[in-house]
Design a protein around this motif. Structure first.
Motif, PDB file in Angstrom:
ATOM      1  N   THR A  45      24.942 -39.497 -13.320  1.00 56.13           N
ATOM      2  CA  THR A  45      24.828 -38.851 -14.626  1.00 56.13           C
ATOM      3  C   THR A  45      25.035 -37.344 -14.512  1.00 56.13           C
ATOM      4  OG1 THR A  45      22.437 -38.681 -14.342  1.00 56.13           O
ATOM      5  CG2 THR A  45      23.269 -40.595 -15.555  1.00 56.13           C
ATOM      6  N   GLU A  46      25.377 -36.866 -13.334  1.00 51.02           N
ATOM      7  CA  GLU A  46      25.646 -35.455 -13.140  1.00 51.02           C
ATOM      8  C   GLU A  46      27.140 -35.207 -13.238  1.00 51.02           C
ATOM      9  OE1 GLU A  46      23.965 -34.093  -9.503  1.00 51.02           O
ATOM     10  OE2 GLU A  46      22.023 -35.000  -9.923  1.00 51.02           O
ATOM     11  N   ALA A  47      27.505 -34.072 -13.827  1.00 54.98           N
ATOM     12  CA  ALA A  47      28.912 -33.736 -13.960  1.00 54.98           C
ATOM     13  C   ALA A  47      29.518 -33.490 -12.585  1.00 54.98           C
ATOM     14  CB  ALA A  47      29.067 -32.505 -14.835  1.00 54.98           C
ATOM     15  N   GLU A 127      33.158 -34.120 -17.623  1.00 56.83           N
ATOM     16  CA  GLU A 127      32.514 -33.957 -18.921  1.00 56.83           C
ATOM     17  C   GLU A 127      32.481 -35.332 -19.557  1.00 56.83           C
ATOM     18  OE1 GLU A 127      33.609 -32.219 -23.290  1.00 56.83           O
ATOM     19  OE2 GLU A 127      34.507 -31.226 -21.573  1.00 56.83           O
ATOM     20  N   PHE A 131      26.601 -38.055 -21.277  1.00 60.92           N
ATOM     21  CA  PHE A 131      25.572 -37.179 -20.728  1.00 60.92           C
ATOM     22  C   PHE A 131      24.527 -36.805 -21.775  1.00 60.92           C
ATOM     23  CE2 PHE A 131      28.888 -35.288 -17.586  1.00 60.92           C
ATOM     24  CZ  PHE A 131      28.759 -36.389 -16.764  1.00 60.92           C
ATOM     25  N   ASN A 132      24.893 -36.934 -23.062  1.00 65.21           N
ATOM     26  CA  ASN A 132      24.014 -36.506 -24.155  1.00 65.21           C
ATOM     27  C   ASN A 132      23.923 -37.581 -25.228  1.00 65.21           C
ATOM     28  OD1 ASN A 132      23.749 -33.755 -23.129  1.00 65.21           O
ATOM     29  ND2 ASN A 132      25.888 -33.546 -23.713  1.00 65.21           N
TER      30      ASN A 132
END
Length: 188
Positions: A45-47, A127, A131-132
């Motif tokens: 889940t990290e860019a 991106e 993530f959101n």
């Protein structure tokens, strides 16, 4: 005899508490295991950063995009492009369309999965809308970007990677629609 029953009750109570604790710890342990092994197609889940990636122009990988809302999610959710041939190391951007077809504002969260599971370690999102949380007012739609690259270290046995998203409703979340949200068919 009463002392024997009391000891048995204590032992059974301790066993029940231990089983509850083990069951409670399984979810985070499973997530860590999936992150390490790539099992079940879970991606980070990290860019990711593509600065160090070198493009392998001698090789092509087919990336397939699938999207579906959860059965209880009344949104339209689909990729704009369903397939893309990429060279490992190249950065690409694709969009997903989300439309809230209800009369109420809602918030959603997309959960990714990559197949085959071992390829998840080589699929890097720079991106991602996943993530959101995504908020849409009633009748609104928006394009949600995904920027990614396939790591050139992807083993040669993998020629196709499938990225699948499932969209879930987030209960109790703030329902303010983000900037850039559009209404109707005038999205770009």
């Amino acid at each position: 005899m009463a002392l024997a029953h009391q000891r048995l009750t204590v032992k059974l109570s301790i066993a029940a508490l231990a089983m509850f604790g083990f069951g409670y710890a399984l979810v985070p342990l499973y997530d860590v295991f999936c992150d390490i092994t790539g099992l079940n197609g879970k991606t980070s889940t990290e860019a990711a950063s593509a600065e160090a990636a070198v493009v392998d122009s001698q090789r092509e990988v087919l990336v397939e995009f699938i999207a579906r809302p959860n059965k209880n999610m009344p949104w339209v959710f689909e990729p704009v492009v369903t397939r893309l041939r990429v060279h490992p190391g190249e950065i690409h951007q694709v969009n997903y369309l989300a439309r809230n077809e209800t009369a109420l504002p809602m918030v959603a969260q997309a959960v990714p999965s990559v197949s085959p599971g071992q390829a998840a370690l080589y699929f890097n999102k720079i991106e991602c809308f996943c993530f959101n949380q995504q908020a849409l007012a009633a009748g609104q739609e928006m394009l949600m970007p995904l920027q990614f690259y396939v790591d050139p270290a992807l083993p040669s046995q993998f020629s196709t990677i499938t990225l699948s998203y499932t969209l879930y409703q987030v209960q109790g979340a703030e329902t303010t629609a983000p900037a850039g949200t559009v209404t109707g068919d005038n999205y770009e």
